[in-house]
Design a protein around this motif. Structure first.
Motif, PDB file in Angstrom:
ATOM      1  N   LEU A 186      -8.682  -6.553   5.781  1.00  0.00           N
ATOM      2  CA  LEU A 186      -8.342  -5.334   5.068  1.00  0.00           C
ATOM      3  C   LEU A 186      -6.833  -5.121   5.107  1.00  0.00           C
ATOM      4  N   TRP A 187      -6.302  -4.751   3.967  1.00  0.00           N
ATOM      5  CA  TRP A 187      -4.891  -4.435   3.833  1.00  0.00           C
ATOM      6  C   TRP A 187      -4.750  -3.028   3.267  1.00  0.00           C
ATOM      7  N   LEU A 188      -3.556  -2.462   3.456  1.00  0.00           N
ATOM      8  CA  LEU A 188      -3.254  -1.115   2.967  1.00  0.00           C
ATOM      9  C   LEU A 188      -2.038  -1.174   2.056  1.00  0.00           C
ATOM     10  N   ARG A 189      -2.133  -0.507   0.931  1.00  0.00           N
ATOM     11  CA  ARG A 189      -1.009  -0.428  -0.010  1.00  0.00           C
ATOM     12  C   ARG A 189      -0.622   1.028  -0.208  1.00  0.00           C
ATOM     13  N   ASP A 190       0.649   1.324  -0.027  1.00  0.00           N
ATOM     14  CA  ASP A 190       1.193   2.648  -0.331  1.00  0.00           C
ATOM     15  C   ASP A 190       1.490   2.674  -1.827  1.00  0.00           C
ATOM     16  N   LEU A 191       0.800   3.523  -2.570  1.00  0.00           N
ATOM     17  CA  LEU A 191       0.905   3.505  -4.025  1.00  0.00           C
ATOM     18  C   LEU A 191       2.202   4.115  -4.525  1.00  0.00           C
ATOM     19  N   ARG A 192       2.924   4.816  -3.667  1.00  0.00           N
ATOM     20  CA  ARG A 192       4.208   5.366  -4.089  1.00  0.00           C
ATOM     21  C   ARG A 192       5.334   4.356  -3.912  1.00  0.00           C
ATOM     22  N   SER A 193       5.316   3.654  -2.789  1.00  0.00           N
ATOM     23  CA  SER A 193       6.396   2.698  -2.524  1.00  0.00           C
ATOM     24  C   SER A 193       6.026   1.264  -2.854  1.00  0.00           C
ATOM     25  N   GLY A 194       4.726   0.982  -2.933  1.00  0.00           N
ATOM     26  CA  GLY A 194       4.278  -0.386  -3.159  1.00  0.00           C
ATOM     27  C   GLY A 194       4.218  -1.218  -1.899  1.00  0.00           C
ATOM     28  N   ALA A 195       4.562  -0.632  -0.758  1.00  0.00           N
ATOM     29  CA  ALA A 195       4.548  -1.377   0.502  1.00  0.00           C
ATOM     30  C   ALA A 195       3.129  -1.709   0.915  1.00  0.00           C
ATOM     31  N   GLU A 196       2.948  -2.920   1.462  1.00  0.00           N
ATOM     32  CA  GLU A 196       1.640  -3.370   1.905  1.00  0.00           C
ATOM     33  C   GLU A 196       1.689  -3.767   3.377  1.00  0.00           C
ATOM     34  N   SER A 197       0.600  -3.515   4.073  1.00  0.00           N
ATOM     35  CA  SER A 197       0.519  -3.895   5.485  1.00  0.00           C
ATOM     36  C   SER A 197      -0.913  -4.267   5.817  1.00  0.00           C
ATOM     37  N   ALA A 198      -1.078  -5.206   6.760  1.00  0.00           N
ATOM     38  CA  ALA A 198      -2.403  -5.647   7.175  1.00  0.00           C
ATOM     39  C   ALA A 198      -3.001  -4.649   8.143  1.00  0.00           C
TER      40      ALA A 198
END
Length: 816
Positions: free
Chosen positions: A170-182
């Protein structure tokens, strides 16, 4: 005496032959008329059949309707009982073009919100621009378009973040900045996070790179701080091959190896829960007790007030069958049993497996509304979540709760649909409310019709539906119909059911212009001579009792027969375009009388009615079908009991095959597609939950649940393997399968053909390369061959040569 019997039989046969007034050949024009009323050609053709209310903060709502020139938008003010257009389309179009000259299309509403005294609309613009418009002043401004959500994203409650799957994690994406993290890191093949398991019946498309889905069996907590889900371990499950013998690209057969559990396997798929702290990352593994599995059909039942605990259901398919409501701590992984339900047959959270759980967690009062059939009927019970104590029974009587529509916690009311409480057809749903503090249910829909008011919580059938109840719980949107009365949508008061405003009357002109005619709803007596069974019958357009000749019309039994759904329509839309069975109107157009029967063993009635099918007793249901068809022929002149056919798909493929093998004196022709012709070769295991639905624990002898030899078959499966009846085949049988069908494995159909060959029986086989379970709904070649088979072998006529049906404009992707 014998001579008289022979004479009477000869006279009856002659009358039947004389009465068969169908032409010796059907024409392409006959097939064209049948094609016009084929289910997928009528799907979506009824305008304004339902309304999806979008509630606003001030209590009003809007919905989209089908207008003469395209989409129209309506605003409803329940407090004023006012219905009006949401905006002036011509004026708004002009304002849109003034702000964005490229915006030439009619207004397409994306979102609407209350802004003081005004309403602000977000509309589709052109290219990467959208329009923000004040619907009071009709002033618009062009704004940057909102990025479209990826179909693989699971959006957080506030819409600012999205969880998705990448390489089994599972990964997470911040929809405002586009940053992704596991969020997780230890996922692996066949043991991933949010990865659709192979038993979910989409393994082949996934290996082909198709069918990207959102994280599977994963939910956000309401505060967006945690992700909670099920993780499936298929690492030790034996591979099961599906082979595309005629692949679309190349000539070498392609094998897809899935991990699938068969009955008695020593290493079945396993499940466990996990919780992820979104800010900190990392998953907490939460074990499910040995011998228990999550009830996948229940999903997440609810959350605690502080969002730190989640409620779910687990089941054990032993003797007795048991289900538990479980509380799970997201921060510490603690698991607590709240209460347990037991049954000597099934335990379900809704009598219909494909519908959402009829369970609600009431976080504010630490209570839960629970569904149970413990007294013989499906009813609601109120429990204390703190100590698992039964507080009170909420409903009771010889009728069945169908769905919980919603709860008004401040007023302590539950809104639900049910069937059988009022006189008339027990399959028609009505809306009720009942107090959590006791008292009789209050009927809110007096019309004798099927009231299609769906739970907004999702489920297999209607995931993500709009909430029919207003946020205040003062109003409800209701769409109701019968087989011959098109849908009518109204806004009701939840206090007394009074109609506040009429919303829509469905426009059915397109389906009637195609030649569709409403079927008839009929009641018969089952084979036991006591039980009422209901059916829906499609008659040919030219049928008239006063003109019908003896033996003029052959009869076709359109069957499904599975224990999880009913299939005889009671409402208008379902009768025009069904999921299963299809082609009923088309076959009636060709000159057959077509009947679908909800016999004993199917849901929607009493537990005793449903439990007839527990232990795989399908023969009682077939006997009910025979009894009903005999009564139909006695009631309606011109029907020929010497020409009865049957067809079905999926479980219906099993049912139709079993019918012609078990009752060869009655059924003369069968078309059986994608049938689960035996059960020892089908999917199994506690994770999937079908053993719990169909049979309970398997027994290979002396209580042994593991298969002692490759060819060992549990006794409960042996008696209902259609191969055991192969030597009884007398009529015409067409077996159909697709080589990539994960719902009903191709192997079980081939295993039946092996038994038929050993018995030296003639049969027909249609193999459809690269087809999956949707062949019944998507493949025009199959449909044409099925029509031909009945026309030739049951009607005794010649079908038009090589008639080509047009494929559906939109393929079906999920059905049974």
């Amino acid at each position: 005496m014998k001579r008289w019997a022979i004479c009477i039989a000869a006279i009856c046969a002659a009358m039947s032959a004389a009465g068969q007034a169908q032409p010796l050949a059907l024409s392409a024009a006959d097939y064209a008329r049948a094609e016009r009323v084929l289910d997928y050609n009528l799907k979506g053709r009824i305008k304004n059949a339902t309304d999806a209310p979008q509630w606003l903060a001030d209590g009003r709502f809007w919905y989209r309707r089908d207008g003469e020139r395209g989409a129209e938008y309506v605003l409803i003010d329940p407090a004023r009982a006012e219905r009006r257009p949401l905006f002036d389309s011509a004026r708004l179009s002009q304002a849109m073009r003034a702000a964005l000259p490229q915006a030439t299309a009619a207004p397409e509403l994306l979102a609407l919100q209350v802004d003081g005294e005004a309403l602000r609309a977000r509309l589709r613009g052109a290219g990467a621009r959208e329009l923000d418009c004040d619907l009071q002043t009709y002033r618009c401004q062009a704004v940057t378009a909102t990025a479209a959500a990826d179909p693989g994203w699971l959006l957080s409650p506030d819409g600012s973040r999205a969880a998705f799957v990448r390489e089994n994690n599972l990964w997470l994406r911040d929809l405002r900045s586009g940053a992704e993290s596991a969020l997780t890191s230890d996922g692996e093949d066949h043991y991933g996070y949010g990865v659709q398991p192979d038993f979910a019946m989409r393994g082949v498309p996934r290996r082909q790179g198709r069918g990207q889905t959102r994280p599977y069996a994963v939910s956000w907590s309401p505060d967006g701080r945690h992700l909670f889900g099920l993780r499936f371990d298929e690492r030790k499950v034996l591979p099961y091959p599906f082979v595309a013998l005629a692949p679309q690209h190349g000539f070498r057969p392609v094998a897809y190896e899935l991990r699938l559990t068969l009955p008695g396997d020593r290493e079945p798929a396993r499940d466990e829960w996990f919780a992820v702290d979104v800010e900190a990352g990392g998953a907490r593994r939460i074990a499910i007790s040995d011998g228990w599995n999550a009830m996948r059909e229940a999903g997440v039942l609810g959350w605690s007030r502080d969002n730190g605990r989640v409620y779910a259901a687990i089941a054990n398919d032993g003797r007795p069958t048991r289900a538990r409501m479980i509380e799970i701590g997201l921060r510490d992984g603690a698991v607590r049993e709240v209460f347990e339900e037991q049954s000597d047959t099934r335990v379900q959270v809704n009598d219909f497996l494909t519908r959402p759980a009829a369970v609600r967690v009431l976080a504010a009062s630490d209570e839960a509304v629970w569904y149970s059939e413990r007294d013989g009927w499906g009813h609601l019970y109120l429990y204390d979540l703190r100590d698992g104590r039964l507080i009170r029974r909420l409903t009771g009587g010889e009728w069945a709760v169908r769905e919980i529509i919603g709860v008004d916690e401040p007023r302590r009311r539950v809104y639900f649909t049910a069937g059988g409480r009022e006189p008339g057809d027990p399959y028609q749903r009505r809306l009720y409310r009942v107090s959590l503090d006791g008292g009789d249910p209050v009927l809110l829909t007096s019309e004798q019709a099927d009231h299609d008011i769906n739970d907004a919580g999702g489920g297999f059938a209607r995931s993500g539906a709009a909430d029919p109840l207003s946020p205040s719980r003062d109003y409800v949107v209701d769409s109701y119909s019968t087989l011959d009365q098109p849908p009518r949508s109204v806004l009701r008061s939840t206090q007394d059911g009074a109609v506040i405003a009429e919303l829509e009357r469905a426009d059915v002109s397109a389906v009637t212009a195609a030649g569709w005619l409403p079927p008839q709803r009929l009641k018969f007596t089952g084979a036991d001579g006591r039980t009422e069974v209901f059916a829906t019958v499609y008659f040919p357009p030219d049928y008239a009792p006063e003109r019908a000749k003896p033996g003029q019309y052959p009869i076709i039994d359109a069957i499904y027969g599975g224990p999880q759904v009913t299939n005889a329509p009671v409402a208008y839309v379902e009768a025009t375009a069904a999921i299963n069975p299809i082609s009923r109107s088309s076959l009636a157009r060709l000159g057959f009388v077509v009947i679908t029967i909800d016999a004993r063993g199917t849901p929607g009635r009493s537990r005793a009615f449903h439990d007839v099918s527990y232990g795989l007793n399908h023969d009682t249901q077939i006997d009910d079908h025979v009894a009903a068809i005999e009564q139909l022929a006695a009631r309606y002149p011109g029907l020929d009991l010497q020409r009865v056919g049957i067809y079905g798909h999926s479980f219906g493929g099993y049912s139709s095959t079993r019918a012609i093998l078990r009752r060869p004196e009655f059924y003369k022709v069968a078309v059986s597609s994608a049938g689960n012709q035996n059960f020892q070769g089908m999917y199994s295991g506690g994770v999937l939950g079908l053993d719990r639905l169909l049979t309970g624990p398997l027994d290979y002898g002396n209580g042994e649940r593991l298969r002692p030899a490759p060819d060992a078959v549990p006794a409960v499966y042996r008696a209902f393997d259609n191969a055991s009846l192969a030597d009884r085949l007398q009529g015409k049988l067409l077996l159909v399968y697709g080589d990539l069908d994960e719902n009903a494995y191709p192997a079980v159909t081939v295993q039946l053909t092996s038994a038929l060959i050993r018995a030296n029986k003639d049969f027909d086989l249609l193999y459809l390369p690269n087809q999956d379970h949707e062949l019944f709904r998507n493949d025009p070649y199959y449909t044409r061959r099925m029509w031909d088979y009945f026309v030739e072998h049951l009607m005794g006529a010649r079908p038009p040569a090589n008639y080509r049906l047009q494929p559906p404009k939109q393929l079906s992707t999920s059905g049974f």
